[in-house]
Each structure stands twice: as C-alpha cells, then as structure tokens.
Design a protein around this motif. Structure first.
Motif, PDB file in Angstrom:
ATOM      1  N   HIS A  78     -59.158  23.573  -8.098  1.00 36.42           N
ATOM      2  CA  HIS A  78     -57.981  23.149  -8.857  1.00 36.42           C
ATOM      3  C   HIS A  78     -57.317  21.925  -8.252  1.00 36.42           C
ATOM      4  O   HIS A  78     -56.374  21.376  -8.836  1.00 36.42           O
ATOM      5  CB  HIS A  78     -56.965  24.291  -8.922  1.00 36.42           C
ATOM      6  CG  HIS A  78     -57.489  25.515  -9.604  1.00 36.42           C
ATOM      7  ND1 HIS A  78     -57.756  25.564 -10.952  1.00 36.42           N
ATOM      8  CD2 HIS A  78     -57.829  26.733  -9.106  1.00 36.42           C
ATOM      9  CE1 HIS A  78     -58.221  26.766 -11.275  1.00 36.42           C
ATOM     10  NE2 HIS A  78     -58.277  27.487 -10.178  1.00 36.42           N
ATOM     11  N   ALA A  79     -57.782  21.501  -7.086  1.00 35.85           N
ATOM     12  CA  ALA A  79     -57.205  20.342  -6.421  1.00 35.85           C
ATOM     13  C   ALA A  79     -58.270  19.704  -5.544  1.00 35.85           C
ATOM     14  O   ALA A  79     -59.302  20.313  -5.239  1.00 35.85           O
ATOM     15  CB  ALA A  79     -55.992  20.755  -5.577  1.00 35.85           C
ATOM     16  N   GLY A  80     -58.021  18.456  -5.157  1.00 32.95           N
ATOM     17  CA  GLY A  80     -58.951  17.778  -4.271  1.00 32.95           C
ATOM     18  C   GLY A  80     -60.089  17.099  -5.012  1.00 32.95           C
ATOM     19  O   GLY A  80     -60.142  17.068  -6.249  1.00 32.95           O
ATOM     20  N   ALA A  81     -61.036  16.582  -4.243  1.00 32.67           N
ATOM     21  CA  ALA A  81     -62.128  15.777  -4.802  1.00 32.67           C
ATOM     22  C   ALA A  81     -63.018  16.563  -5.749  1.00 32.67           C
ATOM     23  O   ALA A  81     -63.632  15.988  -6.659  1.00 32.67           O
ATOM     24  CB  ALA A  81     -62.955  15.191  -3.657  1.00 32.67           C
ATOM     25  N   ALA A  82     -63.118  17.869  -5.556  1.00 29.73           N
ATOM     26  CA  ALA A  82     -64.007  18.682  -6.394  1.00 29.73           C
ATOM     27  C   ALA A  82     -63.380  19.059  -7.733  1.00 29.73           C
ATOM     28  O   ALA A  82     -64.062  19.588  -8.607  1.00 29.73           O
ATOM     29  CB  ALA A  82     -64.405  19.956  -5.651  1.00 29.73           C
ATOM     30  N   SER A  83     -62.083  18.794  -7.905  1.00 30.47           N
ATOM     31  CA  SER A  83     -61.423  19.148  -9.160  1.00 30.47           C
ATOM     32  C   SER A  83     -61.576  18.017 -10.160  1.00 30.47           C
ATOM     33  O   SER A  83     -61.964  16.897  -9.811  1.00 30.47           O
ATOM     34  CB  SER A  83     -59.938  19.449  -8.933  1.00 30.47           C
ATOM     35  OG  SER A  83     -59.258  18.280  -8.510  1.00 30.47           O
ATOM     36  N   ARG A  84     -61.268  18.294 -11.408  1.00 29.00           N
ATOM     37  CA  ARG A  84     -61.366  17.270 -12.447  1.00 29.00           C
ATOM     38  C   ARG A  84     -60.239  17.467 -13.451  1.00 29.00           C
ATOM     39  O   ARG A  84     -59.727  18.579 -13.625  1.00 29.00           O
ATOM     40  CB  ARG A  84     -62.717  17.330 -13.172  1.00 29.00           C
ATOM     41  CG  ARG A  84     -63.031  18.674 -13.801  1.00 29.00           C
ATOM     42  CD  ARG A  84     -64.217  18.618 -14.737  1.00 29.00           C
ATOM     43  NE  ARG A  84     -63.926  17.856 -15.943  1.00 29.00           N
ATOM     44  CZ  ARG A  84     -64.708  17.864 -17.026  1.00 29.00           C
ATOM     45  NH1 ARG A  84     -65.811  18.583 -17.033  1.00 29.00           N
ATOM     46  NH2 ARG A  84     -64.377  17.162 -18.083  1.00 29.00           N
ATOM     47  N   ASP A  85     -59.870  16.377 -14.100  1.00 24.57           N
ATOM     48  CA  ASP A  85     -58.864  16.400 -15.154  1.00 24.57           C
ATOM     49  C   ASP A  85     -59.592  16.658 -16.465  1.00 24.57           C
ATOM     50  O   ASP A  85     -60.300  15.798 -16.983  1.00 24.57           O
ATOM     51  CB  ASP A  85     -58.137  15.059 -15.190  1.00 24.57           C
ATOM     52  CG  ASP A  85     -57.089  14.983 -16.306  1.00 24.57           C
ATOM     53  OD1 ASP A  85     -56.937  15.967 -17.053  1.00 24.57           O
ATOM     54  OD2 ASP A  85     -56.438  13.931 -16.427  1.00 24.57           O
ATOM     55  N   TYR A  86     -59.399  17.851 -17.035  1.00 19.93           N
ATOM     56  CA  TYR A  86     -60.137  18.221 -18.239  1.00 19.93           C
ATOM     57  C   TYR A  86     -59.642  17.502 -19.492  1.00 19.93           C
ATOM     58  O   TYR A  86     -60.298  17.558 -20.523  1.00 19.93           O
ATOM     59  CB  TYR A  86     -60.088  19.732 -18.441  1.00 19.93           C
ATOM     60  CG  TYR A  86     -61.082  20.481 -17.585  1.00 19.93           C
ATOM     61  CD1 TYR A  86     -62.293  20.925 -18.105  1.00 19.93           C
ATOM     62  CD2 TYR A  86     -60.828  20.733 -16.245  1.00 19.93           C
ATOM     63  CE1 TYR A  86     -63.212  21.596 -17.328  1.00 19.93           C
ATOM     64  CE2 TYR A  86     -61.744  21.409 -15.453  1.00 19.93           C
ATOM     65  CZ  TYR A  86     -62.931  21.837 -16.000  1.00 19.93           C
ATOM     66  OH  TYR A  86     -63.846  22.490 -15.216  1.00 19.93           O
ATOM     67  N   LEU A  87     -58.489  16.871 -19.419  1.00 17.76           N
ATOM     68  CA  LEU A  87     -57.964  16.142 -20.576  1.00 17.76           C
ATOM     69  C   LEU A  87     -58.093  14.632 -20.411  1.00 17.76           C
ATOM     70  O   LEU A  87     -57.532  13.871 -21.210  1.00 17.76           O
ATOM     71  CB  LEU A  87     -56.501  16.509 -20.816  1.00 17.76           C
ATOM     72  CG  LEU A  87     -56.196  17.982 -21.081  1.00 17.76           C
ATOM     73  CD1 LEU A  87     -54.724  18.164 -21.438  1.00 17.76           C
ATOM     74  CD2 LEU A  87     -57.083  18.546 -22.174  1.00 17.76           C
ATOM     75  N   ALA A  88     -58.836  14.190 -19.413  1.00 12.46           N
ATOM     76  CA  ALA A  88     -58.975  12.758 -19.153  1.00 12.46           C
ATOM     77  C   ALA A  88     -59.508  12.039 -20.386  1.00 12.46           C
ATOM     78  O   ALA A  88     -60.488  12.467 -21.008  1.00 12.46           O
ATOM     79  CB  ALA A  88     -59.915  12.525 -17.966  1.00 12.46           C
ATOM     80  N   GLY A  89     -58.848  10.942 -20.747  1.00 11.06           N
ATOM     81  CA  GLY A  89     -59.286  10.132 -21.874  1.00 11.06           C
ATOM     82  C   GLY A  89     -58.807  10.604 -23.224  1.00 11.06           C
ATOM     83  O   GLY A  89     -59.060   9.932 -24.233  1.00 11.06           O
ATOM     84  N   MET A  90     -58.120  11.744 -23.273  1.00  8.76           N
ATOM     85  CA  MET A  90     -57.620  12.259 -24.548  1.00  8.76           C
ATOM     86  C   MET A  90     -56.138  11.941 -24.699  1.00  8.76           C
ATOM     87  O   MET A  90     -55.356  12.153 -23.773  1.00  8.76           O
ATOM     88  CB  MET A  90     -57.793  13.777 -24.641  1.00  8.76           C
ATOM     89  CG  MET A  90     -59.215  14.252 -24.554  1.00  8.76           C
ATOM     90  SD  MET A  90     -59.291  16.061 -24.745  1.00  8.76           S
ATOM     91  CE  MET A  90     -60.874  16.393 -23.982  1.00  8.76           C
TER      92      MET A  90
END
Length: 471
Positions: A78-90
C-alpha cells in the motif's frame, strides 16, 4: 463566482439499514439524523460494487469497475516502491475540483493504492496505510512523507485531523474540499470501541438485525462468518457502537464548521462505500460475504445524505434509484461546476432533481447496475436480475411481490420473458460502458484481494487455488 466548500464523508461497510433516519429504531445516529432533516436523504442509492476499493474508485471516477479496472479490494503493498496508483491517468472528481481552484484535504481511508503519495491538488494528506486496521493500532501516511503509528481511537484521530485541516484553511480564500473517510463500522467489532458507545447497546434486542438461518453460500473463516466474528452478539454491539461513535465524530467536525461560521457555505455529503449485512439473509458481510458473490440490496445499497442550507431543500426523502457512477457529475453541478466531463460514460448528474427542478434532459430509464468481477446486476424499481459469468447461478427477483429477495425466479418458465428482457438490458449496458482492457466478466474473483492489473495477469491475481480457467 464563489463556489461552496464540499465535505464528503464516506463510512466503511455501513448497510443502508444502519441509520436512524432510515427507520432503524435501535441504532443511535442523532447527528446524521439531524443532517438528513436539514437536507435530502436518498433512500435507494447504490454502490457500483459491493466491496470497498472498486466502489471507491467509481465514486471518484464515475466509471464502472469494468472501465476503471479495480475489481476487488486492493491487497499487497500500500506504500513504497512496490505500490501503485490504481487510478493513474484517469480523470477524477478531485482533479476537477483542483482544476477549479479548490484546496483538497484527505483524512482517513484511501485504499486505492500508493497511500503514501498525495494526489494532485491535495494540500493535506492523512491516509490509512491499507484498507482497514484495528481501531487502536493504525498506520497513517502524511503528505510530507512521514508515517504515523496511531494508537488512539482511530475514528477520533481521523476526525481530529479533519478539524485541524478546517482550522488551517481559514487563512485561505479559496474553497476547500475535505474527504473525510472513516474506517467505521468496518470490522474488527468486539472490544474495539469506547465504553460510552458500547454500553448503549448492552441491552439492545437487535430486532433490526435478525440472525437468520445461515445462507447456503455463506463463507466462513475459522468457523465464523467471513464478514463477522465468532461472538455474534459482541459483534453486533461493536458494529452499532462503531456507527454511533462515528456519528459523534461527525458532529465534532460539523460543530467546527459552525464555529468558523462556514456551515452555510459548505455542502456536506454523507454516504458509505458499500452496504453490509449483519445477519440479514443469513450471512455477515457484503458482496464477498458469500460465494458466489451476492448482490442483495443490503450489500449494494448505502445510506446517502446531502445538505446545504439555502441551496437545497430540507427534510426531503427521494426514492429514485441513483448510483455511485452518477456522483461526480452531480456534485460538480451542485457546486456550480461543469458536470459534462463525467457524463461521457454511464454517469449523469441528478442535481436538478435534488434541487427540486425539472431536468432539461430526457430522463434515463430508472435502472442501476453493480458488479463484482464476473457478477453483474441490473435493478429497476420492481425487478432485479443477477448474472454470473460464465455459468451462473443467476437470479431474478420480483421486488414488488418479494422485496426481501427470497424467491429466485430465474428458472421459472413463467418469467422467461422477464428474464430475457432484463438480461438483454444488462448485456447492452455493459457492452456500451465496459472497457475491453478492464472488463471483469472473465475474472474468477473470490474476494482474495486484487494485487495486479488485468493486463499484467488476467487470471492469476483473481483465481482461487487450483483454478485453471476452465468452466
């Protein structure tokens, strides 16, 4: 033009029945009841998915899960380099508010990936690490890169942080948006909440939560319902206490708006991310409280209140069917902003209806949809159809004769035409609004958490153990 402030309050796992203003005579929600009296309560508001992450993604984007691609609660980093923004680009509601000059603040749950990274326009960020936690042991991320271990009662900590944001905003002229996202009344339930709230329910009969015979699809963990706890009565006490404690915390936030003399300049919206069953239909939980995943109204309907003195009618109750994918466009229009960017998909603003005006556009058929992976639902005022790809079981309910959804008519030859009509409407709607790269129709979601995108791993991230893709 000066736009009003917006406080959007989202609870976590609150059933549509868990509100005094909705007719529950046992649960104590005086603050929310008063908010409903000076605003509008929607009696039939539906989430886009009966589980938190996809439901919250739809609230922000106006897209269905099969368009934004979040199909289950988000697990993993949920945090750090391994996490991702699931709404990126929307495009999101918060982006539109930032573009309009709003100063944005978040206090509480985010659970859409990368909880340690403030999104665009946020000048204040106090986000829960994941999707839930114990109420006296939470990890929160702040906008300056710090991580805080919160051991005080989490509901109060979130409200205190929101109040601090409101205080700080008084030195700015721009309107503000506050996302006040509680974890209440999400489990754990027993032994988590202050005695002043649990004591209110020690002698409660819980007539509003009858413990029915276990549902045949009930999911269990260590002998207890997966959405509940081993001691059902203590779980009920905890659930009700969590709602009442949250109600009191909301009261403190609203009192601070009054103290700053900005309550009349602020639109306040309250809803939950998804519904919840506390024994109704014989299970505890929401959509993933059963397998196959259920689409009962307790799971897919949520409480909803909107209030702004002088701008909206007071004391109204609307029973029109409304959905989460309509929310961004509706809020923007209520704020005096352009709703059009969020009406390119399924969402449509119903601001005119809230104001008591006649809509200029032709009304849509009164239909809402929900989905959870391969499970899809269509609901009209008098019918509900649930379709489970690829092989069922399917459900059809006559809600006029059977409002509690007890008699499945899907295999009844007398209702074959009804079923065909509803199925056709369902297929046409998803054909129009689903994105092939995000479509959940082929996903064997089992409530195990979504850790990767569909294009990374279209089956593995969702497949139950031993599932090889064969029907």
């Amino acid at each position: 033009m000066t736009h009003p402030n917006l406080v959007l309050i989202v609870s976590d796992d609150q059933g549509p029945w868990a509100l005094g203003a909705a007719g529950n005579h046992e649960i104590r929600t005086p603050v929310l009841d008063e908010l409903a009296e000076r605003g509008i309560r929607l009696d039939r508001f539906f989430c886009a998915s009966p589980v938190c992450s996809p439901a919250r993604a739809s609230l922000l984007t106006g897209r269905i899960p099969s368009a934004h691609g979040v199909h289950d609660y988000l697990d993993g980093a949920h945090a750090g380099a391994a996490s991702r923004d699931y709404l990126a680009g929307m495009p999101t509601l918060t982006d539109a508010l930032a573009d309009a000059g709003y100063r944005l603040g978040l206090s509480g749950k985010w659970h859409l990936g990368a909880s340690d990274v403030p999104r665009r326009g946020f000048v204040h960020w106090f986000a829960l690490d994941g999707g839930g936690s114990a109420y006296h042991d939470a990890v929160m991320h702040t906008g300056d890169g710090r991580t805080e271990h919160v051991t005080e009662y989490l509901t109060d900590a979130i409200a205190d942080d929101a109040i601090a944001f409101l205080d700080a905003e008084q030195q700015h002229d721009a309107p503000f948006f506050l996302a006040l996202n509680f974890t209440a009344p999400h489990k754990p339930f027993a032994g988590q909440h202050p005695a002043e709230f649990t004591d209110l329910y020690r002698d409660c009969a819980f007539e509003t939560c009858p413990q029915e015979q276990p549902h045949p699809w009930l999911q269990t963990l260590d002998g207890a319902p997966i959405g509940g706890e081993a001691d059902t009565r203590e779980a009920l006490i905890g659930y009700f206490a969590a709602v009442t404690a949250m109600d009191a915390a909301i009261g403190r936030v609203l009192d601070r708006l009054r103290a700053h003399d900005i309550l009349d300049d602020t639109m306040v919206v309250f809803l939950s991310d998804n519904g919840f069953s506390c024994g109704q239909h014989g299970f505890w939980g929401k959509g993933n409280g059963t397998f196959p995943m259920n689409m009962y109204d307790e799971s897919v309907m949520v409480p909803f209140i909107v209030a702004q003195p002088g701008a909206l009618p007071e004391g109204d109750v609307h029973d029109d069917l409304r959905s989460a994918y309509d929310l961004p466009a509706t809020l923007l229009e209520l704020l005096g902003l352009d709703p059009a960017p969020f009406e390119q998909g399924p969402g449509r603003s119903f601001a005119a209806a809230l104001r008591g005006e006649r809509a200029e556009r032709e009304p849509r058929p009164v239909v809402v949809h929900s989905e959870y992976g391969p499970v899809r639902m269509i609901r009209t005022t008098d019918r509900k159809y649930v379709h489970r790809h690829p092989y069922g079981p399917h459900e059809l309910y006559d809600l006029e004769a059977d409002p509690r959804e007890r008699v499945n008519l899907a295999d009844d030859p007398a209702h074959a035409a009804d079923l065909a009509r509803m199925r056709g409407m369902l297929d046409a709607w998803f054909t129009e609004h689903a994105d092939a790269q995000a479509d959940g129709r082929g996903l064997p979601v089992v409530g195990a958490g979504q850790t990767r995108s569909l294009d990374d791993d279209p089956l593995g991230a969702f497949a139950p153990p031993g599932w090889d893709g064969a029907p």
